[in-house]
Design a protein around this motif. Structure first.
Motif, mmCIF file in Angstrom:
data_model
loop_
_atom_site.group_PDB
_atom_site.id
_atom_site.type_symbol
_atom_site.label_atom_id
_atom_site.label_comp_id
_atom_site.label_asym_id
_atom_site.label_seq_id
_atom_site.Cartn_x
_atom_site.Cartn_y
_atom_site.Cartn_z
ATOM 1 N N TRP A 49 12.310 -32.193 -8.753
ATOM 2 C CA TRP A 49 12.068 -31.137 -7.756
ATOM 3 C C TRP A 49 11.037 -31.562 -6.710
ATOM 4 C CZ3 TRP A 49 15.380 -27.500 -7.024
ATOM 5 C CH2 TRP A 49 15.056 -26.382 -6.232
ATOM 6 N N SER A 50 10.158 -32.461 -7.070
ATOM 7 C CA SER A 50 9.112 -32.905 -6.140
ATOM 8 C C SER A 50 9.520 -34.118 -5.316
ATOM 9 C CB SER A 50 7.832 -33.219 -6.908
ATOM 10 O OG SER A 50 8.072 -34.229 -7.875
ATOM 11 N N ASP A 51 10.709 -34.675 -5.535
ATOM 12 C CA ASP A 51 11.146 -35.852 -4.781
ATOM 13 C C ASP A 51 11.377 -35.497 -3.319
ATOM 14 O OD1 ASP A 51 11.062 -37.321 -7.085
ATOM 15 O OD2 ASP A 51 13.244 -37.479 -7.338
ATOM 16 N N GLU A 52 11.114 -36.468 -2.435
ATOM 17 C CA GLU A 52 11.386 -36.276 -1.007
ATOM 18 C C GLU A 52 12.874 -36.452 -0.748
ATOM 19 O OE1 GLU A 52 9.973 -38.056 3.340
ATOM 20 O OE2 GLU A 52 9.227 -38.925 1.476
ATOM 21 N N PRO A 53 13.499 -35.542 0.012
ATOM 22 C CA PRO A 53 14.917 -35.708 0.316
ATOM 23 C C PRO A 53 15.179 -36.979 1.127
ATOM 24 C CG PRO A 53 14.184 -33.476 0.803
ATOM 25 C CD PRO A 53 12.952 -34.281 0.544
ATOM 26 N N ILE A 54 16.317 -37.599 0.866
ATOM 27 C CA ILE A 54 16.747 -38.756 1.652
ATOM 28 C C ILE A 54 17.065 -38.280 3.068
ATOM 29 C CG2 ILE A 54 18.492 -40.561 1.872
ATOM 30 C CD1 ILE A 54 18.848 -40.377 -1.188
ATOM 31 N N ALA A 55 16.536 -38.971 4.072
ATOM 32 C CA ALA A 55 16.687 -38.527 5.458
ATOM 33 C C ALA A 55 17.996 -38.972 6.092
ATOM 34 C CB ALA A 55 15.522 -39.037 6.303
ATOM 35 N N ALA A 56 18.514 -40.127 5.700
ATOM 36 C CA ALA A 56 19.733 -40.652 6.314
ATOM 37 C C ALA A 56 20.264 -41.789 5.451
ATOM 38 C CB ALA A 56 19.452 -41.153 7.739
ATOM 39 N N GLY A 57 21.560 -42.088 5.640
ATOM 40 C CA GLY A 57 22.154 -43.217 4.964
ATOM 41 C C GLY A 57 22.678 -42.898 3.576
ATOM 42 N N ARG A 58 22.770 -43.924 2.763
ATOM 43 C CA ARG A 58 23.379 -43.817 1.438
ATOM 44 C C ARG A 58 22.646 -42.795 0.574
ATOM 45 N NH1 ARG A 58 24.407 -48.874 -2.762
ATOM 46 N NH2 ARG A 58 25.599 -47.682 -4.325
ATOM 47 N N LEU A 62 7.196 -25.995 5.950
ATOM 48 C CA LEU A 62 7.844 -27.206 5.460
ATOM 49 C C LEU A 62 8.280 -28.079 6.632
ATOM 50 C CD1 LEU A 62 9.987 -26.013 2.419
ATOM 51 C CD2 LEU A 62 7.568 -26.634 2.540
ATOM 52 N N THR A 63 8.390 -29.383 6.384
ATOM 53 C CA THR A 63 8.705 -30.343 7.439
ATOM 54 C C THR A 63 9.980 -31.104 7.101
ATOM 55 O OG1 THR A 63 7.325 -32.027 6.410
ATOM 56 C CG2 THR A 63 6.272 -30.601 8.054
ATOM 57 N N GLY A 64 10.527 -31.787 8.089
ATOM 58 C CA GLY A 64 11.720 -32.602 7.904
ATOM 59 C C GLY A 64 12.178 -33.150 9.233
ATOM 60 N N SER A 65 12.555 -34.429 9.262
ATOM 61 C CA SER A 65 12.872 -35.095 10.523
ATOM 62 C C SER A 65 14.357 -35.097 10.869
ATOM 63 C CB SER A 65 12.372 -36.542 10.471
ATOM 64 O OG SER A 65 12.981 -37.234 9.378
ATOM 65 N N THR A 66 15.227 -34.813 9.880
ATOM 66 C CA THR A 66 16.666 -34.695 10.117
ATOM 67 C C THR A 66 17.158 -33.479 9.335
ATOM 68 O OG1 THR A 66 17.328 -35.987 8.179
ATOM 69 C CG2 THR A 66 16.883 -37.219 10.223
ATOM 70 N N GLY A 67 18.448 -33.119 9.548
ATOM 71 C CA GLY A 67 18.987 -32.007 8.789
ATOM 72 C C GLY A 67 18.874 -32.236 7.298
ATOM 73 N N GLU A 68 19.212 -33.439 6.830
ATOM 74 C CA GLU A 68 19.145 -33.742 5.409
ATOM 75 C C GLU A 68 17.697 -33.803 4.916
ATOM 76 O OE1 GLU A 68 20.913 -35.376 7.637
ATOM 77 O OE2 GLU A 68 22.999 -35.032 7.022
ATOM 78 N N HIS A 69 16.829 -34.394 5.692
ATOM 79 C CA HIS A 69 15.420 -34.513 5.317
ATOM 80 C C HIS A 69 14.743 -33.147 5.292
ATOM 81 C CE1 HIS A 69 11.194 -36.232 6.033
ATOM 82 N NE2 HIS A 69 11.580 -36.668 4.845
ATOM 83 N N ALA A 70 15.274 -32.212 6.083
ATOM 84 C CA ALA A 70 14.696 -30.867 6.162
ATOM 85 C C ALA A 70 15.056 -29.995 4.964
ATOM 86 C CB ALA A 70 15.151 -30.179 7.446
#
Length: 617
Positions: free
Chosen positions: A162-171, A490-498
């Motif tokens: 639950w505390s992991d950072e979401p992958i922002a892009a790619g695989r 909360l922060t996030g640089s892309t849709g997935e990262h957000a």
């Protein structure tokens, strides 16, 4: 433009002071009013309508006047389902046009005309609604477990703590699985009510081969990873018991490549399902959404597809509007592409079918489209009620409030978010707002971001400008939509990262490094402010002043006038006409007290980003 320039111009919008709110019928004659400041030199006012494609002019009548302004009224016959009109101002030195974009000392196209429509507007509950968007995998786990998801997982899943950072892009972007579920959402409904929202919008809950579930493998049941059918029914029941509403998310443009229909179509070319898709001679042998082979596109020219998906009591659209789920509306993914491929264009037909199906079950159900660019042509045909308002709200707000020097990509474009001044933001808003009837504008789903974009906190680079953005969201015409977590910074640089998991341990503790309690309190305050003011929920919009670093506008109903002032950086303040406030204004949010004297209404400046809201007596 200064206050003298903007408030000295004639004004009209579709709100109650100018147009009767009732939906007209063909053959009705609707009185429309225009406000002319007393200093204007008009000799006459006319209304220009377009009937059966031909412009016609009719004189307006002076209805009332005082030392501040004159009000004219004109009659608009509703001869066509959508009737456009604008005002002709006969002034010394030449005529001017007044349309939804402003006043023009030149001829203009019909694109910015005001519009009346006989199509029923969105349900009245959207007047008061504040929507909360949840991406189910990232909101809450019913188990409360913090490590990687436990139990049998699908072969595509990449388990995440639950505390992991979401992958922002790619695989791995679409495969990273945190294990949020519908039971977890139900357990956290107190958070929604504490914030003050009243409508939950869920991104898809059907099974898929991704964490976003826009690649449905069936529409017949809810993903067991989320708790299955019983969990959705339970969540809906809990929401409705609290007086909250639930809006679902359906992809009508495509299915997943693993969908029941698509598997039958590939196995048997003579099956009805084989006609549901577009087939091509080259690899992969069929049309995918934006060339993604995992998302085969549906063909609404096929016999039987509409009945399965959108039309009638046995369709997917209908099934989840009925108990035990009883959705209060649908948000339609990729609505702009639904039914469109090459020479085929069934888009309006599909939208109308969805609305008819929904109305037959629940006349108060809302139908919201996803459309990232100009949706005007799709919003005037009696299909979608409103749109996710990226063009008229999200994008211009980003360009005004973006952190200086940001390199953040601009919503899928190969360029960074540009930093533009207040006049560019307002001109963009007015241009896109003017292309749809006011009955649409007042209910558009306005967002600072969504599961498909960066977070506003990342766009602005910090709390201060993000709170200015929040003030804009809750005071501008339309329905505010909060992406879960924005209320805590909360922060996030892309849709997935957000798509950041909600940090419940910090939320429960009242704040922490990943949860900004100050931002949460500001959101609560702004939502409560909106609920306390009919002008903010239903009033018209009149721009008061527009400067590079500060803008101000009036929200006006028949019984209330509210001034909103937003600054992205330090500014010097301004003076508005004194007649706007006949007594001391009441401070509703932020800002210093306003002073009214013989020089006018003094709006103080600020040393940095700031927002103020005042009720003007």
């Amino acid at each position: 433009m200064s206050a003298d320039d903007l408030l000295g111009l004639p004004h009209h919008d579709g709100s109650e002071q100018y147009v009767d709110r009732a939906t007209p019928r063909l053959g009705d004659v609707v009185p429309v009013r225009v406000r002319i400041p007393a200093a204007r030199p008009e000799r006459a006012v006319w209304v220009r309508t377009v009937r059966d494609g031909e412009p016609r002019l009719a004189p307006a009548r002076l209805e009332r006047s005082d030392e501040v302004e004159r009000w004219y009224v004109a009659d608009v016959p509703v001869h066509n389902p959508v009737t456009s009109y604008r005002f002709l101002l006969d002034e010394p030195g030449g005529y001017r046009w007044l349309d939804g974009r402003g006043v023009h000392a030149r001829d203009v196209s019909d694109a910015g005309d005001f519009r009346l429509t006989v199509h029923d507007p969105a349900p009245r509950w959207l007047d008061d609604a504040v929507v909360y968007q949840v991406f189910p995998d990232r909101f809450a786990r019913s188990s409360g477990h913090e490590g990687p998801p436990v139990g049998p997982l699908p072969d595509w899943a990449l388990p995440a703590s639950w505390s992991d950072e979401p992958i922002a892009a790619g695989r791995g972007v679409a495969q990273q699985l945190y294990g949020g579920d519908l039971g977890g959402i139900e357990a956290r409904l107190d958070h929604l009510q504490r914030l003050g929202v009243d409508t939950l919008y869920l991104t898809p809950v059907f099974p898929g081969r991704s964490n976003h579930r826009y690649d449905a493998t069936t529409f017949d049941h809810v993903d067991p990873l989320l708790g299955g059918d019983a969990a959705l029914a339970s969540l809906s029941g809990a929401l409705h018991a609290r007086g909250l509403r639930l809006v679902g998310d359906l992809t009508t443009n495509h299915t997943g490549a693993g969908h029941d229909w698509f598997r039958r179509a590939r196995q048997d070319a003579t099956s009805p399902e084989a006609q549901f898709y577009y087939w091509t001679p080259g690899e992969p042998g069929y049309v995918g959404w934006l060339e993604h082979a995992s998302l085969p596109k549906l063909n609404y020219g096929a016999a039987g597809l509409a009945q399965r998906m959108v039309s009638g009591p046995d369709s997917v659209v209908a099934r989840y509007l009925e108990p035990p789920v009883a959705l209060d509306g649908w948000r339609i993914d990729v609505a702009n592409m639904t039914g469109r491929y090459g020479a085929d264009d069934h888009a309006h037909e599909v939208a109308r079918a969805i609305r008819a199906t929904m109305t037959g079950i629940n006349p108060q159900a809302a139908l919201v489209s996803e459309h990232f660019h100009d949706a005007a042509a799709d919003l005037v045909v009696g299909g979608w009620h409103v749109n996710m308002n990226y063009s008229a709200f999200t994008r211009p707000a980003w360009t005004w409030l973006v952190e200086p020097g940001s390199t953040l990509p601009f919503m899928g474009m190969p360029v960074p978010v540009p930093r533009r001044d207040g006049s560019a933001m307002v001109a963009t808003m007015r241009e896109f707002d003017s292309a749809v009837p006011w009955s649409v504008t007042r209910h558009q789903w306005n967002m600072l971001g969504s599961h498909d974009t960066a977070r506003m906190r990342t766009v602005t680079g910090g709390r201060d400008r993000a709170l200015v953005a929040a003030a804009l969201l809750f005071t501008y015409p339309g329905t505010p939509v909060v992406f879960a977590g924005d209320e805590g910074g909360l922060t996030g640089s892309t849709g997935e990262h957000a798509r950041v998991p909600m940090p419940w341990e910090q939320i429960d503790a009242g704040g922490g490094p990943g949860w900004d309690a100050t931002t949460f309190d500001a959101y609560r305050s702004l939502i409560a402010l909106r609920r306390s003011s009919r002008a903010l929920r239903e009033g018209g919009l009149r721009w008061a002043f527009v400067e590079p670093d500060a803008v101000g506008f009036l929200r006006e109903s028949a019984d209330e006038r509210v001034l909103v002032v937003l600054a992205r950086d330090a500014w010097r303040g301004t003076v508005l006409p004194g007649h706007l406030a006949h007594a001391a204004p009441t401070t509703l949010h932020g800002g210093a007290d306003l002073v009214v004297d013989r020089d006018g209404l003094h709006v103080p400046g600020a040393d940095g980003p700031a927002a103020g809201v005042w009720r003007l007596a």
